[in-house]
Design a protein around this motif. Structure first.
Motif, PDB file in Angstrom:
ATOM      1  N   ARG A 133      30.222  50.039  14.163  1.00 62.37           N
ATOM      2  CA  ARG A 133      29.919  51.372  13.616  1.00 62.37           C
ATOM      3  C   ARG A 133      28.682  51.316  12.716  1.00 62.37           C
ATOM      4  N   PHE A 134      28.590  50.278  11.890  1.00 62.51           N
ATOM      5  CA  PHE A 134      27.439  50.099  11.008  1.00 62.51           C
ATOM      6  C   PHE A 134      26.150  49.968  11.823  1.00 62.51           C
ATOM      7  N   VAL A 135      26.181  49.155  12.870  1.00 70.51           N
ATOM      8  CA  VAL A 135      24.995  48.968  13.722  1.00 70.51           C
ATOM      9  C   VAL A 135      24.604  50.286  14.389  1.00 70.51           C
ATOM     10  N   PHE A 136      25.573  51.003  14.910  1.00 68.23           N
ATOM     11  CA  PHE A 136      25.259  52.281  15.561  1.00 68.23           C
ATOM     12  C   PHE A 136      24.724  53.301  14.559  1.00 68.23           C
ATOM     13  N   ASN A 137      25.236  53.296  13.341  1.00 69.30           N
ATOM     14  CA  ASN A 137      24.710  54.193  12.310  1.00 69.30           C
ATOM     15  C   ASN A 137      23.248  53.882  12.012  1.00 69.30           C
ATOM     16  N   LEU A 138      22.894  52.602  11.998  1.00 73.48           N
ATOM     17  CA  LEU A 138      21.499  52.216  11.757  1.00 73.48           C
ATOM     18  C   LEU A 138      20.559  52.799  12.809  1.00 73.48           C
ATOM     19  N   PHE A 139      21.046  52.872  14.046  1.00 74.93           N
ATOM     20  CA  PHE A 139      20.226  53.369  15.148  1.00 74.93           C
ATOM     21  C   PHE A 139      20.512  54.837  15.485  1.00 74.93           C
ATOM     22  N   ASN A 140      21.250  55.535  14.620  1.00 72.80           N
ATOM     23  CA  ASN A 140      21.611  56.948  14.810  1.00 72.80           C
ATOM     24  C   ASN A 140      22.287  57.210  16.149  1.00 72.80           C
ATOM     25  N   ILE A 141      23.176  56.321  16.533  1.00 71.46           N
ATOM     26  CA  ILE A 141      23.945  56.496  17.770  1.00 71.46           C
ATOM     27  C   ILE A 141      25.333  56.980  17.392  1.00 71.46           C
ATOM     28  N   LYS A 142      25.742  58.061  18.018  1.00 67.09           N
ATOM     29  CA  LYS A 142      27.039  58.679  17.735  1.00 67.09           C
ATOM     30  C   LYS A 142      28.168  57.766  18.216  1.00 67.09           C
ATOM     31  N   ILE A 164      27.777  42.839   4.466  1.00 64.01           N
ATOM     32  CA  ILE A 164      26.963  44.021   4.775  1.00 64.01           C
ATOM     33  C   ILE A 164      27.035  45.008   3.619  1.00 64.01           C
ATOM     34  N   ASN A 165      28.210  45.195   3.071  1.00 65.44           N
ATOM     35  CA  ASN A 165      28.409  46.120   1.966  1.00 65.44           C
ATOM     36  C   ASN A 165      27.544  45.722   0.762  1.00 65.44           C
ATOM     37  N   ARG A 166      27.486  44.433   0.470  1.00 66.89           N
ATOM     38  CA  ARG A 166      26.678  43.963  -0.657  1.00 66.89           C
ATOM     39  C   ARG A 166      25.190  44.096  -0.379  1.00 66.89           C
ATOM     40  N   LEU A 167      24.767  43.783   0.841  1.00 65.35           N
ATOM     41  CA  LEU A 167      23.345  43.841   1.178  1.00 65.35           C
ATOM     42  C   LEU A 167      22.797  45.265   1.118  1.00 65.35           C
ATOM     43  N   LYS A 168      23.535  46.202   1.621  1.00 65.23           N
ATOM     44  CA  LYS A 168      23.070  47.588   1.708  1.00 65.23           C
ATOM     45  C   LYS A 168      23.552  48.460   0.565  1.00 65.23           C
ATOM     46  N   ASN A 169      24.365  47.910  -0.342  1.00 68.55           N
ATOM     47  CA  ASN A 169      24.945  48.682  -1.452  1.00 68.55           C
ATOM     48  C   ASN A 169      25.674  49.930  -0.964  1.00 68.55           C
ATOM     49  N   ASN A 170      26.332  49.793   0.153  1.00 65.58           N
ATOM     50  CA  ASN A 170      27.128  50.887   0.713  1.00 65.58           C
ATOM     51  C   ASN A 170      28.597  50.582   0.509  1.00 65.58           C
ATOM     52  N   ASN A 171      29.381  51.614   0.522  1.00 69.98           N
ATOM     53  CA  ASN A 171      30.813  51.373   0.568  1.00 69.98           C
ATOM     54  C   ASN A 171      31.312  51.730   1.963  1.00 69.98           C
ATOM     55  N   ILE A 172      32.548  51.425   2.227  1.00 70.64           N
ATOM     56  CA  ILE A 172      33.100  51.634   3.565  1.00 70.64           C
ATOM     57  C   ILE A 172      33.039  53.108   3.961  1.00 70.64           C
ATOM     58  N   THR A 173      33.187  54.005   3.025  1.00 63.75           N
ATOM     59  CA  THR A 173      33.145  55.435   3.334  1.00 63.75           C
ATOM     60  C   THR A 173      31.803  55.840   3.927  1.00 63.75           C
ATOM     61  N   SER A 174      30.723  55.268   3.432  1.00 62.74           N
ATOM     62  CA  SER A 174      29.411  55.632   3.975  1.00 62.74           C
ATOM     63  C   SER A 174      29.235  55.118   5.394  1.00 62.74           C
ATOM     64  N   ILE A 175      29.943  54.059   5.753  1.00 64.07           N
ATOM     65  CA  ILE A 175      29.895  53.579   7.133  1.00 64.07           C
ATOM     66  C   ILE A 175      30.751  54.481   8.018  1.00 64.07           C
ATOM     67  N   LEU A 176      31.943  54.828   7.546  1.00 63.79           N
ATOM     68  CA  LEU A 176      32.851  55.642   8.355  1.00 63.79           C
ATOM     69  C   LEU A 176      32.407  57.096   8.445  1.00 63.79           C
ATOM     70  N   GLU A 177      31.839  57.616   7.373  1.00 61.89           N
ATOM     71  CA  GLU A 177      31.435  59.017   7.340  1.00 61.89           C
ATOM     72  C   GLU A 177      29.957  59.132   6.962  1.00 61.89           C
ATOM     73  N   PRO A 178      29.054  58.795   7.890  1.00 64.04           N
ATOM     74  CA  PRO A 178      27.628  58.855   7.579  1.00 64.04           C
ATOM     75  C   PRO A 178      27.178  60.289   7.337  1.00 64.04           C
ATOM     76  N   SER A 179      26.167  60.451   6.506  1.00 66.23           N
ATOM     77  CA  SER A 179      25.723  61.799   6.124  1.00 66.23           C
ATOM     78  C   SER A 179      24.754  62.418   7.125  1.00 66.23           C
ATOM     79  N   SER A 180      24.194  61.623   8.014  1.00 65.44           N
ATOM     80  CA  SER A 180      23.201  62.145   8.951  1.00 65.44           C
ATOM     81  C   SER A 180      23.855  62.922  10.084  1.00 65.44           C
ATOM     82  N   ASN A 181      23.237  64.022  10.452  1.00 62.06           N
ATOM     83  CA  ASN A 181      23.711  64.810  11.595  1.00 62.06           C
ATOM     84  C   ASN A 181      22.786  64.650  12.799  1.00 62.06           C
ATOM     85  N   ASN A 182      21.851  63.711  12.728  1.00 61.79           N
ATOM     86  CA  ASN A 182      20.868  63.525  13.784  1.00 61.79           C
ATOM     87  C   ASN A 182      21.304  62.490  14.816  1.00 61.79           C
ATOM     88  N   PHE A 183      22.573  62.261  14.928  1.00 62.66           N
ATOM     89  CA  PHE A 183      23.044  61.233  15.839  1.00 62.66           C
ATOM     90  C   PHE A 183      22.888  61.682  17.284  1.00 62.66           C
TER      91      PHE A 183
END
Length: 115
Positions: free
Chosen positions: A61-70, A6-25
């Protein structure tokens, strides 16, 4: 493992999964959260690679971040553990229900909670 893929496909690191930048959850629908929980908990029986608590919680957590679920990602420590594998544990919860790794979470002291 799956997290590395997943990290390679989305070019994300683990921090972006654990601490997403969106507040629209938002709170997810109970059916969707339960469905993801069932899929994630069933994956270790279907894939030929290690998929322990940490990988399961990060994937959910990654799946929930994709769907903006807290969701809430926990890392815990068991001071009474007898083996090295039992010392650390990760689990994921939402406002609706616990998602993965929750069956033994009461044995662990929370070291870190990611919201």
């Amino acid at each position: 493992n799956i997290i590395s893929a997943i990290n390679r496909l989305k070019n994300n690191n683990i921090t972006s999964i654990l601490e997403p930048s969106s507040n629209n959850f938002k709170e997810g629908s109970p059916f969707f959260v339960f469905m993801i929980s069932e899929i994630i908990e069933g994956l270790p029986r279907r894939i030929p690679m290690p998929f322990r608590c940490y990988e399961r919680a990060l994937t959910a957590r990654f799946v929930f971040n994709l769907f903006n679920i807290k969701s809430f990602f926990y890392v815990g420590f068991n001071p009474n553990a007898t083996t090295r594998n039992e010392k650390l544990h990760a689990w994921l919860g939402t406002d609706v229900c616990d998602v993965c790794g929750f069956s033994i979470k009461d044995k662990y002291l929370v070291l870190k909670k990611y919201e």
